[in-house]
Design an enzyme around this catalytic site. Structure first.
Site, short mmCIF file in Angstrom:
data_model
loop_
_atom_site.label_atom_id
_atom_site.label_comp_id
_atom_site.label_asym_id
_atom_site.label_seq_id
_atom_site.Cartn_x
_atom_site.Cartn_y
_atom_site.Cartn_z
N GLU A 298 32.82 40.58 49.57
CA GLU A 298 31.41 40.92 49.76
C GLU A 298 30.90 40.46 51.13
O GLU A 298 30.02 41.08 51.72
CB GLU A 298 30.59 40.28 48.63
CG GLU A 298 29.34 41.04 48.27
CD GLU A 298 28.73 40.57 46.94
OE1 GLU A 298 28.62 39.34 46.74
OE2 GLU A 298 28.35 41.43 46.13
N HIS A 327 57.16 37.91 38.33
CA HIS A 327 57.73 38.87 37.39
C HIS A 327 56.83 40.10 37.26
O HIS A 327 56.89 40.81 36.26
CB HIS A 327 57.95 38.22 36.03
CG HIS A 327 58.87 37.04 36.11
ND1 HIS A 327 60.22 37.14 35.89
CD2 HIS A 327 58.64 35.74 36.45
CE1 HIS A 327 60.79 35.95 36.06
NE2 HIS A 327 59.85 35.08 36.40
N LYS A 440 22.25 49.77 42.40
CA LYS A 440 21.14 49.18 41.62
C LYS A 440 20.01 50.19 41.44
O LYS A 440 19.48 50.35 40.34
CB LYS A 440 20.59 47.95 42.35
CG LYS A 440 21.46 46.71 42.25
CD LYS A 440 20.72 45.50 42.84
CE LYS A 440 21.63 44.29 42.93
NZ LYS A 440 21.01 43.15 43.60
#
Lengths: 474, 474
Positions: A298, A327, A440
């Site tokens: 950010e 792995h 938003k």
């Protein structure tokens, strides 16, 4: 007390050839980095990096005293603590808890557990909150021993607001007029929607300090209150963070771990390695990689530089866990595109060890018997480092002398200050997040919030009905 | 029953301009993809993709009957199940548990919990195993109600072997001659180190089927036994996986979700977008992103193609979580380098919802009140999709009709088969992991295993003592 150690030998061309940085280039960059140091000092003096003052008085004493007072006030009263927050109001809390308390913390019986059970609800997934609520009501039917800690600077973050409105209602239904006693808010000390609610309803509260952005706020009451409630030594955290300030202020990059970390990672970003893996060899430190993901992504992911030129800067932080991801991811890290820098984190001496016992009479497994887990863990890490170097993949290691609050504080301060350096090196503003705004606003539009109607239309126009669907009738 | 839906409209140039794929290019690629389908069928007929047979008889019945017999045998006997495994012997187990049981599962009281507590110990971190062991011994001092499930095809994986030797010793110390009754092994049915131990000690056991690599083994006893123990409907999982076989075998890519998924992601990889984010808007599905990380990274990250040419192929899988990472990663995803494809995962109708209550008299928050969490979650996801399209970032969505075992099975099969297609599209072997070998050998060398001494020297020569350290005396 020894410090965290940064070893960057495996980033240089004498170890990994042309894929590494030439030591001469590093030399040649010393003066530029020193200038960034000057600029950072000027920004600090101008109050633009207020996060750096959190481990020092007067901010420190003010915060720790207020936190201590509240924690004492709550002592013995609550068995469950539910934190409501998201992003910078949750990632630090989770990281501190997982780093410094056992993985079985919530399972430990009352009395053995050093504080209340902790749940950090950082999403609006109804199954997440619903399951936690069911559990809280099972162990504490009246919810009188359940404390809600809502963390929101403005009170307007939709996710936190939704959780808060829900939990407030649940508490009122259970506790009536006493519900406000089971809510502690961490919010702006003087203004905003949550401030008004706190004042109207009389919640106990702590401040989100001025000028400290969410992703830099873990060492403020935002991260420290829940930590202190769960028995974490917040003074040691702050001591550790404070101790990194002077080293990370040095003008000489070769003795300044934050400047070096930033320099290496930004240089590699410019050379086609913008994927930055943080890979602790320690489960407890894995959530710190999530905290790092936010501060690195950010802060540095920016479309324009400080002069407004389009640059699409940034690096992609990636979390991994050793040995587990040997792995899962190391095949790619060694043989895939050479577009990554791997940051190992290890702990020289873990607070606890186990020895692999002897007595299993199997020849192939004799080499493990009588050896400690930490020896095996260290061998696995070194072997992976070796395998990456053989494949000419840059990597570095940050070593904790041991795992405790002091060094977690150092680690946090190290990355925060490295982020500030990296912002200057990329010539971007590391402290805003302009691209989050559109989502938003569109959410507000889709939710029918007055004043945002236009976004409802915009979303419909942009996304339209899709005919690119499998199955088509799906 | 409806299927998972793949919507890829936001990958195309009519949505995101030059950053997207031209629909004409998609048309032009249909015949090549159809040929990959032919080749996959041939591979299947030759037994090279044995994982695809797991949801079908005879493998299916053989496995489910054996699992059911063992689960019945264990019914009511154990309160805690500790799985020892790593990589493909752990990621699927964790993913199934988190997807299909509540986040509070281990906290639920005996009797309410549909099976034993589950711990999957997929590391050799002594604090991880130590804390879990402490807890097990606290609630079950004699360990008679604690079951250990060791999963290792060969028995030679150092991490799993170390855990196993340790837990076996702990059980012997507690249970003496009865210790073997509290161990269930999942291993090669006919050969290998663990097979010999199983036969010598008389453990109950289940097979790791022949020809199924670790990362493709979740729908075998490897993943299904612990799931069944914890009350997960493994028949529904297998039904879901089976139901994806025919759609994912279609020659026409536009109706074959696995082929389309692989095509999109590999095309974008070739066009400078090799970072593949999987971002569920659902906490329960987040661990499936870890399972996906392994299958995508380890299968496709390959230095050489099938003809042995150096290609350094691969894509970097990245896990993210909506809405949480809107407040952490979306700033970077929108404004940083345009090097990613974002894969959303959402659920049309979650099994449970919550309504945000009314009654908080705050104007700015009225828009949330009386609305359900799932409505807010859906709005957030759509708003993020919109914001990414506005920034010309390719993205797609996989939608679960609801969250249950059937659709989790579909999702697993979809990605497994997509991986097989992607391997052909990259012209690499998707089923090996040659780069993991060197780290294993170096670990053996550092641990003093006879026969591997040379690696001890090699590591010392390559890594040497480092003078690139901050602080220098650190």
């Amino acid at each position: 007390m020894p410090d965290l150690v940064l070893d960057y030998a495996n980033c240089l061309s004498d170890r990994i050839g042309d894929e590494g940085l030439d030591p001469a280039h590093l030399e040649a960059s010393l003066s530029a980095v020193a200038e960034h140091g000057e600029e950072l000092d000027a920004m600090r003096a101008a109050g633009e990096t207020a996060y750096r003052d959190l481990p020092f008085d007067p901010a420190r004493s003010a915060h720790t005293k207020a936190i201590r007072r509240l924690v004492d006030d709550c002592a013995g009263t609550y068995d469950t603590l539910i934190v409501l927050g998201i992003g910078g109001s949750a990632l630090g809390n989770i990281a501190l808890q997982n780093a410094l308390n056992p993985v079985t913390y919530n399972l430990l019986p009352d009395g053995i557990r050093p504080g209340p059970r902790l749940f950090v609800v950082d999403n609006v997934d109804p199954m997440l909150l619903g399951d936690i609520l069911d559990f809280a009501e099972t162990v504490d039917p009246g919810l009188s021993r359940t404390l809600v800690n809502v963390i929101s600077k403005s009170g307007e973050t939709a996710e936190t607001a939704a959780q808060f409105i829900t939990m407030r209602d649940v508490l009122i239904n259970s506790l009536g007029d006493n519900a406000h006693r089971n809510i502690i808010a961490i919010t702006d000390p003087s203004r905003g929607t949550m401030r008004s609610i706190v004042d109207a309803e009389g919640y106990r509260n702590l401040p989100v300090p001025d000028g400290v952005g969410g992703r830099f706020s873990v060492l403020s009451p935002v991260g420290l209150f829940s930590a202190a409630m769960c028995g974490i030594d917040i003074e040691a955290l702050l001591d550790g963070a404070a101790s990194m300030d002077a080293p990370c202020s040095r003008r000489d990059m070769t003795s300044n771990p934050a400047a070096m970390l930033a320099f290496l990672l930004i240089e590699f970003t410019k050379r086609g390695k913008p994927n930055h893996v943080l890979m602790p060899y320690c489960n407890a430190l894995y959530s710190l990689a999530d905290w790092y993901r936010q501060i690195w992504a950010e802060s540095l992911g920016k479309q324009v530089d400080r002069q407004g030129n389009e640059v699409f800067a940034g690096a992609t932080p990636i979390k991994a866990l050793g040995t587990t991801d040997q792995h899962s991811q190391v095949q790619l890290y060694r043989e895939g595109p050479n577009d990554k820098v791997i940051g190992f984190v290890d702990v020289r001496k873990l607070p606890r060890d186990l020895t692999i016992p002897t007595g299993l009479d199997v020849e192939n497994l004799k080499y493990l018997q009588g050896v400690s887990f930490t020896t095996l863990l260290a061998a696995e890490k070194r072997a992976t480092e070796y395998a990456l170097v053989e494949s000419k993949r840059p990597n570095f290691t940050i070593t904790f002398p041991t795992l405790d609050a002091y060094y977690v504080g150092q680690f946090i301060a190290l990355w925060e200050i490295a982020t500030s350096y990296a912002g200057l090196m990329l010539n971007i503003n590391a402290y805003d997040q302009p691209a989050v705004e559109l989502g938003k606003q569109a959410t507000f539009g889709l939710m029918g919030r007055p004043g945002y109607e236009e976004f409802n239309t915009k979303v419909a126009d942009t996304l339209g009905p899709s005919d690119r669907v499998i199955p088509r009738n799906g």
